[in-house]
Design a protein around this motif. Structure first.
Motif, PDB file in Angstrom:
ATOM      1  N   SER A   1       0.841  -1.211   0.000  1.00  0.00           N
ATOM      2  CA  SER A   1       0.000   0.000   0.000  1.00  0.00           C
ATOM      3  C   SER A   1       0.868   1.250   0.000  1.00  0.00           C
TER       4      SER A   1
ATOM      5  N   GLU B   1      -4.094   5.553  -7.249  1.00  0.00           N
ATOM      6  CA  GLU B   1      -3.773   4.602  -6.172  1.00  0.00           C
ATOM      7  C   GLU B   1      -4.824   3.481  -6.130  1.00  0.00           C
ATOM      8  N   ARG B   2      -6.101   3.857  -6.246  1.00  0.00           N
ATOM      9  CA  ARG B   2      -7.177   2.847  -6.187  1.00  0.00           C
ATOM     10  C   ARG B   2      -7.125   1.906  -7.393  1.00  0.00           C
TER      11      ARG B   2
END
Ligand SMILES: Cc1cc2nc3c(=O)[nH]c(=O)nc-3n(C[C@H](O)[C@H](O)[C@H](O)COP(=O)(O)OP(=O)(O)OC[C@H]3O[C@@H](n4cnc5c(N)ncnc54)[C@H](O)[C@@H]3O)c2cc1C
Length: 290
Positions: A241, A277-278
């Protein structure tokens, strides 16, 4: 809301269409699904004297695999893209993109070729096209050529198609092994067009490290772009992440982001990072389950 008068041409073959397109290159317009051109004609933003309807060229409606690539005829509708089992298996980003376009009526009439030739900065297809380095086939009376996505989109609603040249097909690479892809967007609440749309494809190596990452962005600039700073920040890294967020923070690097009443340039740049990012996280998740 009524267009200027125009002469309507309905070619039965691609050769006839190419001849008409060249003959009326200065004052004519090609018509595909009509879901961008007709509104523009009604608003008199486009006033063609000749409209050349490509709708009878059934040979330009297909989705097939050839030489390890997916080839799509320009007249293929958004709905055909959305419902193709071949695409769901071989290039799932494309049906996912199609699902995000307009409503059922728009997807039933609007075409991939019309959308890409129109080059609306808020259109959805351009993100996938630049992310995947799609190739575009242009046909004219003088022959045909293939143009890479990096050269196809020139500026706001401007492509490198020559006057009178018809976009006939688009080729996309199939999803490689150990790969996942995704398309997500932040739609404008009124129009549904992309305020920001992100197409991402990630390939992991056998150890789960990012081998390649591709990111295409629409809605942010006057033309779609590949976020190469994001791609290089992620390549060779573990898709944690933290690493995805760090890479995505480069999504608007060097980009002069569009601003309008709904979203300032600063807000669009912020959305580009969040949605990148998603999209990357989704692509990684899909790659990991393969
Ligand atoms: C209510 C509504 C909502 C929409 N929402 C979205 C959305 O959320 N996302 C999105 O991406 N789009 C959206 N659209 C646009 C839609 O996707 C259109 O289908 C698309 O932009 C144009 O495709 P078309 O086949 O209708 O092309 P047309 O309107 O027929 O043509 C568009 C332009 O491309 C040219 N052209 C068409 N075909 C070719 C070709 N083969 N070669 C060269 N030039 C060609 C035409 O001359 C014209 O200039 C929406 C449209 C409407 C009306």
């Amino acid at each position: 809301m009524i267009p200027e008068n125009f002469e309507y041409h309905v070619p039965k073959t691609l050769e006839e269409a190419a001849r008409l397109a060249v003959q009326f290159a200065d004052d004519g317009k090609l018509l595909a699904g009509g879901h961008s051109l007709i509104p523009m004609m009604k608003l008199r933003l486009a006033v063609p004297k000749h409209v050349i309807d490509l709708g009878r060229l059934e040979g330009l409606r297909y989705i097939r695999e050839a030489d390890g690539k997916i080839e799509i005829g320009a007249l293929t509708t958004h709905f055909q893209m959305e419902s193709s089992t071949l695409l769901k298996a071989k290039c799932p980003m494309l049906p996912e993109t199609a699902r995000e376009i307009g409503d059922v009526q728009v997807r039933n009439k609007g075409t991939v070729g019309g959308s890409l030739a129109h080059a609306d900065p808020a259109g959805d297809w351009p993100a996938a096209a630049v992310a995947l380095d799609a190739e575009f086939q242009g046909v004219s009376t003088t022959g045909e050529r293939w143009v890479p996505a990096a050269e196809f989109f020139v500026d706001l609603m401007t492509t490198s198609l020559n006057p009178g040249e018809i976009l006939t097909a688009i080729r996309f690479p199939v999803l490689p092994d150990r790969s996942g892809d995704a398309y997500i967007k932040h739609p404008h609440p009124a129009s549904g067009f992309a305020v920001v749309g992100i197409a991402a494809r990630v390939t992991l190596d056998p150890k789960g490290v990012v081998e390649t990452a591709r990111v295409g962005i629409t809605g942010v600039n006057s033309k779609p772009y590949r976020a190469q700073a994001v791609e290089s920040a992620l390549t060779g890294k573990s898709p944690s992440s933290k690493n995805l967020a760090a890479a995505a923070s480069h999504a608007a690097d060097g980009i002069d982001a569009n601003g309008d009443l709904y979203a300032s340039g600063e807000y669009r740049s912020h959305l580009a990072k969040v949605f990148t990012e998603r999209a990357l996280a989704l692509a990684v998740e899909r790659a990991a389950v393969k």
